[in-house]
Design an enzyme around this catalytic site. Structure first.
Site, PDB file in Angstrom:
ATOM      1  N   GLY A  20       3.278   3.892  -3.756  1.00  0.00           N
ATOM      2  CA  GLY A  20       2.693   5.237  -2.618  1.00  0.00           C
ATOM      3  C   GLY A  20       2.646   6.794  -3.202  1.00  0.00           C
ATOM      4  N   SER A 149       8.001   3.265  10.334  1.00  0.00           N
ATOM      5  CA  SER A 149       7.311   4.541  11.304  1.00  0.00           C
ATOM      6  C   SER A 149       7.830   4.472  12.909  1.00  0.00           C
ATOM      7  CB  SER A 149       6.647   4.080  11.237  1.00  0.00           C
ATOM      8  OG  SER A 149       5.002   4.797  11.776  1.00  0.00           O
ATOM      9  N   TYR A 161      -0.435  -2.817  11.910  1.00  0.00           N
ATOM     10  CA  TYR A 161       0.385  -1.578  10.948  1.00  0.00           C
ATOM     11  C   TYR A 161       1.847  -1.239  11.983  1.00  0.00           C
ATOM     12  CZ  TYR A 161       1.918   3.099   9.396  1.00  0.00           C
ATOM     13  OH  TYR A 161       2.297   4.286   8.525  1.00  0.00           O
ATOM     14  N   LYS A 165       5.524  -2.460   9.960  1.00  0.00           N
ATOM     15  CA  LYS A 165       6.558  -1.609  10.440  1.00  0.00           C
ATOM     16  C   LYS A 165       7.941  -2.069  10.908  1.00  0.00           C
ATOM     17  CE  LYS A 165       4.890   1.719   7.664  1.00  0.00           C
ATOM     18  NZ  LYS A 165       4.764   1.546   6.101  1.00  0.00           N
TER      19      LYS A 165
END
Length: 260
Positions: A20, A149, A161, A165
């Site tokens: 990424g 995160s 998400y 995470k």
């Protein structure tokens, strides 16, 4: 052989992979590791998207290569890591940064969105780490950094998400327990609000000007400012260094204050 001797014998730094890395946090990490002396494989979904990161690294005198690969695709990951090893050398540093974070309420979330978020944010780090791990074992030294995160402690707007995470934290701790005997450390960085494409997209979805969005985030952060990609890069730089050999299985919240 102790960690200091291994590091000296191996001539650190060496080859690092950052996923990424076309923009944002990944690009900042790739540029920082190149500045630290690593030859960096810049991986993102499309090779052409890595041009900006590559140009910044080479213009500063660093060594890098761009690789296009979907981190959720097993065959693509295997081929990408093999190419890095053949062209740059065996990778002994890995920063799993690739991730996506769309928003949708649970009752409206398509199953396909859940599957995609889990695939990129959790399956991806598993596939890339598995592909890289043997090179680290063979070298008797390695550094794995997973970018999680603060959403790992809960995210009302993104249950997919947040779940991915949080899973990445368990993955990190399990890697540390399993791979420590080979001289490999594994740690996670959990960023707070960082200026990025993802936070810009969040502002758009909420219909808030991004400058105002940042101002509100800064007001709620103890240090009084939002994070920059370089804040994460500085932390990654330390975690992949030989000096961080006794730091493993840890989650470092780079969030401008404590996280519950």
């Amino acid at each position: 052989m102790n960690e200091i001797n291994k590091s000296a014998q191996a001539g650190r730094p060496g080859v690092a992979i950052v996923t990424g890395a076309a923009r944002g946090i990944g690009a900042a990490v790739a540029k920082r590791l190149a500045r630290d002396g690593f030859a960096v494989a810049v991986i993102d979904l499309r090779e052409d998207d890595c041009a900006g990161t590559m140009e910044a690294i080479t213009a500063a005198g660093g060594s890098a290569m761009a690789v296009g690969a979907d981190v959720a695709d097993e065959a693509a990951v295997t081929a990408a890591v093999a190419r890095v090893a053949a062209e740059l050398g065996p990778p002994t540093v890995l920063v799993n940064n690739a991730g996506i974070g769309p928003r949708a309420p649970l009752v409206e979330m398509p199953t396909a969105q859940w599957d995609l978020v889990i695939a990129v944010n959790l399956r991806g780090p598993f596939l890339v780490t598995r592909a890289v791990c043997q090179y680290m074992i063979d070298a008797g030294w390695g550094r794995i950094v997973n970018v999680s995160s603060i959403s790992a402690v809960g995210d009302a707007g993104r249950v997919d998400y947040g779940s991915a995470k949080a899973g990445l934290l368990g993955f990190t701790k399990s890697l540390a327990l399993q791979l420590g005997r080979y001289g490999i450390s594994a740690n996670a960085i959990a960023p707070g609000f960082v200026v990025s494409d993802m936070t810009r997209a969040s502002a758009r979805r909420l219909g808030i000007d991004f400058t105002e969005f940042q101002r509100r985030a800064a007001e709620s952060t103890p240090v009084g400012r939002v994070g920059q990609p370089e804040d994460i890069a500085h932390t990654a730089s330390y975690l992949v260094s030989p000096e961080a050999g006794f730091v493993s299985g840890q989650v470092i919240y780079v969030a401008g204050g404590p996280v519950d």
